[in-house]
Design an enzyme around this catalytic site. Structure first.
Site, PDB file in Angstrom:
ATOM      1  N   LYS A 173     -23.740  -0.964   6.915  1.00 31.82           N
ATOM      2  CA  LYS A 173     -22.558  -0.879   6.056  1.00 31.82           C
ATOM      3  C   LYS A 173     -22.996  -0.193   4.784  1.00 31.82           C
ATOM      4  CE  LYS A 173     -19.398  -3.969   3.537  1.00 31.82           C
ATOM      5  NZ  LYS A 173     -18.178  -3.187   3.685  1.00 31.82           N
ATOM      6  N   LEU A 181      -3.191  -9.139   1.167  1.00 35.56           N
ATOM      7  CA  LEU A 181      -3.819  -8.320   0.119  1.00 35.56           C
ATOM      8  C   LEU A 181      -3.677  -8.989  -1.257  1.00 35.56           C
ATOM      9  CD1 LEU A 181      -5.183  -5.539  -0.456  1.00 35.56           C
ATOM     10  CD2 LEU A 181      -2.926  -4.708  -1.057  1.00 35.56           C
ATOM     11  N   ALA A 182      -2.476  -9.543  -1.497  1.00 35.19           N
ATOM     12  CA  ALA A 182      -2.239 -10.237  -2.769  1.00 35.19           C
ATOM     13  C   ALA A 182      -3.229 -11.385  -2.915  1.00 35.19           C
ATOM     14  CB  ALA A 182      -0.805 -10.750  -2.824  1.00 35.19           C
ATOM     15  N   ASP A 227      -6.103   4.328  -4.376  1.00 36.94           N
ATOM     16  CA  ASP A 227      -7.153   4.624  -3.411  1.00 36.94           C
ATOM     17  C   ASP A 227      -8.313   3.797  -3.936  1.00 36.94           C
ATOM     18  OD1 ASP A 227      -9.540   5.715  -2.255  1.00 36.94           O
ATOM     19  OD2 ASP A 227      -8.293   7.360  -1.522  1.00 36.94           O
ATOM     20  N   HIS A 228      -8.571   2.659  -3.302  1.00 39.38           N
ATOM     21  CA  HIS A 228      -9.468   1.701  -3.971  1.00 39.38           C
ATOM     22  C   HIS A 228     -10.885   2.248  -4.117  1.00 39.38           C
ATOM     23  CE1 HIS A 228     -10.283   0.428   0.181  1.00 39.38           C
ATOM     24  NE2 HIS A 228     -11.434  -0.007  -0.273  1.00 39.38           N
ATOM     25  N   LYS A 277     -16.715   3.319  12.257  1.00 37.97           N
ATOM     26  CA  LYS A 277     -16.816   1.872  12.474  1.00 37.97           C
ATOM     27  C   LYS A 277     -17.956   1.592  13.438  1.00 37.97           C
ATOM     28  CE  LYS A 277     -12.078   0.412  11.692  1.00 37.97           C
ATOM     29  NZ  LYS A 277     -12.425  -0.340  10.475  1.00 37.97           N
ATOM     30  N   HIS A 327      -9.885   8.303   1.338  1.00 41.22           N
ATOM     31  CA  HIS A 327     -11.103   7.907   0.629  1.00 41.22           C
ATOM     32  C   HIS A 327     -12.170   9.000   0.635  1.00 41.22           C
ATOM     33  CE1 HIS A 327      -9.078   4.154   0.791  1.00 41.22           C
ATOM     34  NE2 HIS A 327      -9.427   3.851   2.001  1.00 41.22           N
TER      35      HIS A 327
HETATM   36  P1  NAP Z   1       0.656  -8.827   5.085  1.00 43.23           P
HETATM   37  O1  NAP Z   1      -0.341  -9.920   4.921  1.00 43.23           O
HETATM   38  O2  NAP Z   1       1.283  -8.608   6.433  1.00 43.23           O
HETATM   39  O3  NAP Z   1       1.816  -9.103   4.029  1.00 43.23           O
HETATM   40  C1  NAP Z   1       3.014  -8.429   4.063  1.00 43.23           C
HETATM   41  C2  NAP Z   1       3.863  -8.889   2.892  1.00 43.23           C
HETATM   42  O4  NAP Z   1       5.108  -8.197   2.981  1.00 43.23           O
HETATM   43  C3  NAP Z   1       4.163 -10.371   2.904  1.00 43.23           C
HETATM   44  O5  NAP Z   1       4.056 -10.869   1.594  1.00 43.23           O
HETATM   45  C4  NAP Z   1       5.612 -10.431   3.380  1.00 43.23           C
HETATM   46  O6  NAP Z   1       6.262 -11.501   2.789  1.00 43.23           O
HETATM   47  C5  NAP Z   1       6.162  -9.131   2.818  1.00 43.23           C
HETATM   48  N1  NAP Z   1       7.318  -8.682   3.569  1.00 43.23           N
HETATM   49  C6  NAP Z   1       7.344  -8.197   4.832  1.00 43.23           C
HETATM   50  N2  NAP Z   1       8.606  -7.899   5.170  1.00 43.23           N
HETATM   51  C7  NAP Z   1       9.389  -8.204   4.114  1.00 43.23           C
HETATM   52  C8  NAP Z   1      10.783  -8.120   3.863  1.00 43.23           C
HETATM   53  N3  NAP Z   1      11.637  -7.650   4.767  1.00 43.23           N
HETATM   54  N4  NAP Z   1      11.227  -8.512   2.663  1.00 43.23           N
HETATM   55  C9  NAP Z   1      10.376  -8.988   1.734  1.00 43.23           C
HETATM   56  N5  NAP Z   1       9.042  -9.073   1.893  1.00 43.23           N
HETATM   57  C10 NAP Z   1       8.566  -8.703   3.080  1.00 43.23           C
HETATM   58  O7  NAP Z   1       0.084  -7.409   4.646  1.00 43.23           O
HETATM   59  P2  NAP Z   1      -1.103  -7.120   3.592  1.00 43.23           P
HETATM   60  O8  NAP Z   1      -2.386  -7.148   4.311  1.00 43.23           O
HETATM   61  O9  NAP Z   1      -0.914  -7.994   2.410  1.00 43.23           O
HETATM   62  O10 NAP Z   1      -0.863  -5.585   3.222  1.00 43.23           O
HETATM   63  C11 NAP Z   1       0.177  -5.148   2.380  1.00 43.23           C
HETATM   64  C12 NAP Z   1       0.163  -3.640   2.296  1.00 43.23           C
HETATM   65  O11 NAP Z   1      -1.067  -3.197   1.748  1.00 43.23           O
HETATM   66  C13 NAP Z   1       0.274  -2.939   3.643  1.00 43.23           C
HETATM   67  O12 NAP Z   1       1.041  -1.798   3.466  1.00 43.23           O
HETATM   68  C14 NAP Z   1      -1.131  -2.516   3.985  1.00 43.23           C
HETATM   69  O13 NAP Z   1      -1.132  -1.328   4.734  1.00 43.23           O
HETATM   70  C15 NAP Z   1      -1.686  -2.255   2.606  1.00 43.23           C
HETATM   71  N6  NAP Z   1      -3.114  -2.452   2.528  1.00 43.23           N
HETATM   72  C16 NAP Z   1      -3.670  -3.662   2.847  1.00 43.23           C
HETATM   73  C17 NAP Z   1      -5.028  -3.842   2.725  1.00 43.23           C
HETATM   74  C18 NAP Z   1      -5.659  -5.174   3.026  1.00 43.23           C
HETATM   75  O14 NAP Z   1      -6.866  -5.270   2.817  1.00 43.23           O
HETATM   76  N7  NAP Z   1      -4.942  -6.182   3.477  1.00 43.23           N
HETATM   77  C19 NAP Z   1      -5.834  -2.796   2.279  1.00 43.23           C
HETATM   78  C20 NAP Z   1      -5.241  -1.579   1.933  1.00 43.23           C
HETATM   79  C21 NAP Z   1      -3.886  -1.435   2.065  1.00 43.23           C
HETATM   80  P3  NAP Z   1       7.137 -12.582   3.637  1.00 43.23           P
HETATM   81  O15 NAP Z   1       6.462 -12.754   4.949  1.00 43.23           O
HETATM   82  O16 NAP Z   1       7.104 -13.805   2.776  1.00 43.23           O
HETATM   83  O17 NAP Z   1       8.462 -11.975   3.733  1.00 43.23           O
END
Ligand code: NAP
Length: 503
Positions: free
Chosen positions: A347, A15-16, A179-180, A342, A242
């Site tokens: 879309k 997400l970041a 809530d985007h 879905k 949403h």
């Molecule tokens: P992701 O790619 O799996 O990233 C998870 C992040 O959490 C990684 O930076 C990981 O860093 C960190 N992390 C996990 N366990 C950790 C720990 N014990 N200590 C420190 N850092 C830890 O997930 P994501 O897609 O970015 O999503 C992040 C959140 O946003 C989730 O809750 C998801 O439900 C929500 N979200 C995501 C989206 C999307 O589009 N992706 C949309 C809406 C909401 P390391 O691996 O370096 O530890």
């Protein structure tokens, strides 16, 4: 804007990379970041400041809506970024982080205003909040804010428990629940359109409006999210958050100059007035669907049960439609139909406001009837507002679609708007706890009915508009989902009758 230290948990995550860094970059280019701004990225990965900056640079180049500018702007941007290894469960890591953050603030002469952005799984929220308090990162000499992603709870009880725990560290006004959909420019414009236009305000009642239809459909299937989605379904993933937020935004009546508190108050009022569902009524008012094999854009696609990672015989919902009623003076008698799914035909995120038909009474035969007037908000993927009127050509009624607001290029993404608001401390377009709680309350009987299998699971072909029962939900009231037809026909009609109000 006040000097800010942005502390990002999950800085190495998806997400970041896809949303947060590109959004920050665009804010930077637009001069919308505080003059004094530093970001500390956190994760377990053994990255350095340099490798982190290289990753941020790469994500901006790949995902930013604007091409990364030549010259040194990207370099100046990434110089504000630092990385600290932090394991969420390790107390010592917070102490080292605090030391670095304080050193940086001292170097910049900045007060300890800290925004904690939790881009990590919700299971971590509580631990992080507790460590922020314990470590002193949440200094009382400056402000602190918490930005969190969905999901906020799995049901009513878990959402309440999560809120109770977070509130031990953060006050409600310090919590910014993303809530985007609320960050989407068209959703933000909807409120303004009503506030600034007495004509729209006057129409915004049950006197003139017949029904409101809110659709959010996707063509994609479950993709790589099977493990998560199979336990969540459309009702938790889309509907509780949403879709109900879109309902609140469509139904509020806002005074001209509304503060963030007033918006929240009005949204809460709407949600409080939504007639509660009883578990035994769910089958009559809610359609639960799951996609079967079908075709998207002519290409065959698998059904949900054949997707990798889905439990055999899963009863999970990939589609939900519902009829809601708002029992207040504005909306009594106006059904709100909501659907999301879905593997649908198109879309699209769209709100259609259908007006009552005054022409009906003037033509007893019915033959001469024009189509109802429609006000259509296209929220995505392209934004736009159109008004469908009637005109007469050769003695026949013809629809005339007036484009009030056309698609615009390169509009800010939802995450830009939301991060900018969080940096300014403006909570207008975030989900307040009252709204979240009331939404879960409304949805809970649906979750219970689905769990007890009280609502039949209706299959629908991938590439369709969902189960036939979703159309019946409206047909029973004498309505139909607007624009459920071949997209080619819609665009043909649109071109034929389009009239741009700007000309
Ligand atoms: P992701 O790619 O799996 O990233 C998870 C992040 O959490 C990684 O930076 C990981 O860093 C960190 N992390 C996990 N366990 C950790 C720990 N014990 N200590 C420190 N850092 C830890 O997930 P994501 O897609 O970015 O999503 C992040 C959140 O946003 C989730 O809750 C998801 O439900 C929500 N979200 C995501 C989206 C999307 O589009 N992706 C949309 C809406 C909401 P390391 O691996 O370096 O530890």
């Amino acid at each position: 804007m006040e000097p800010t230290t942005f502390v990002l948990f999950g800085a190495t995550g998806d997400l970041a990379k896809r949303k947060i860094y590109p959004a920050l970059y665009n804010l930077f280019v637009d001069g919308k970041l505080p003059q004094s701004f530093s970001l500390f990225g956190l994760g377990r990965r053994e990255w350095t400041d340099e490798s982190f900056r290289a990753n941020v640079e790469q994500s901006v180049r790949q995902f930013s809506r604007r091409e990364a500018e030549d010259g040194d702007s990207l370099q100046r941007f990434v110089r504000m970024f630092r990385y600290s290894v932090l394991d969420i469960g390790r107390k010592e890591d917070y102490a080292s982080l605090l030391k670095r953050v304080e050193e940086r603030e001292e170097a910049l002469g900045a007060p300890p205003n800290r925004l904690f952005y939790l881009s990590v799984g919700p299971d971590f929220f509580e631990t992080i909040a507790a460590h922020i308090l314990e470590s002193g990162l949440g200094s009382e000499r400056g402000w602190k804010r918490l930005v969190i992603e969905k999901p906020f709870g799995h049901d009513l009880a878990s959402a309440r428990e999560l809120n109770r725990k977070l509130s031990q560290t953060f006050a409600e006004e310090e919590i910014f629940r993303i809530d985007h959909y609320l960050g989407k420019p068209m959703v933000q414009k909807m409120g303004a359109l009503q506030q600034a236009n007495p004509a729209i305000q006057a129409l915004w009642t049950n006197r003139y409006i017949a029904n409101v239809q809110i659709t959010a459909s996707e063509t994609v299937g479950v993709e790589e999210r099977a493990g998560y989605y199979d336990h969540v379904g459309a009702v938790r993933d889309m509907f509780q958050n949403h879709m109900l937020q879109l309902l609140m935004m469509a139904a509020i009546h806002l005074p001209h100059e509304s503060s963030s508190e007033q918006v929240r108050f009005k949204k809460k009022k709407v949600m409080q007035a939504v007639v509660p569902l009883q578990k035994q009524d769910v089958a009559a008012k809610v359609v639960r669907g799951q996609y079967a094999a079908g075709a998207i854009s002519g290409k065959p696609v698998a059904g949900y049960l054949s997707e990798p990672g889905i439990a055999p015989g899963s009863m999970n919902d990939t589609f939900v439609a519902a009829k809601l009623e708002i029992d207040d003076i504005y909306w009594r008698g106006v059904p709100f139909y909501i659907r999301t799914g879905k593997r649908m035909k198109e879309k699209s995120t769209r709100i259609v406001v259908e007006f009552k038909e005054p022409l009906q009474s003037s033509s007893p035969s019915g033959e001469e009837r024009g189509a109802p007037n429609l006000l259509v908000f296209e929220i995505g993927p392209k934004e736009g507002i159109t008004l469908q009127l009637n005109t007469k050509e050769d003695g026949e009624f013809k629809p005339l679609r007036v484009e009030l607001h056309g698609a615009q290029d390169n509009v800010p993404e939802a995450y830009e708007n939301l991060i900018h608001d969080a940096l300014r401390g403006d909570g207008t377009f975030f989900a307040h706890w009252d709204e979240v709680e009331l939404s879960w309350q409304w949805v809970q009987p649906i979750l219970d009915a689905f769990a007890d299998d009280l609502a039949p699971l209706r299959p629908y072909a991938a590439g369709s508009y969902g189960p036939a029962e979703a159309a019946e939900l409206l047909a029973r009231d004498g309505y139909r989902w607007w624009f459920d037809e071949e997209p080619e026909t819609i665009s043909e009609k649109g071109e034929q009758y389009a009239y741009n109000a700007n000309y």
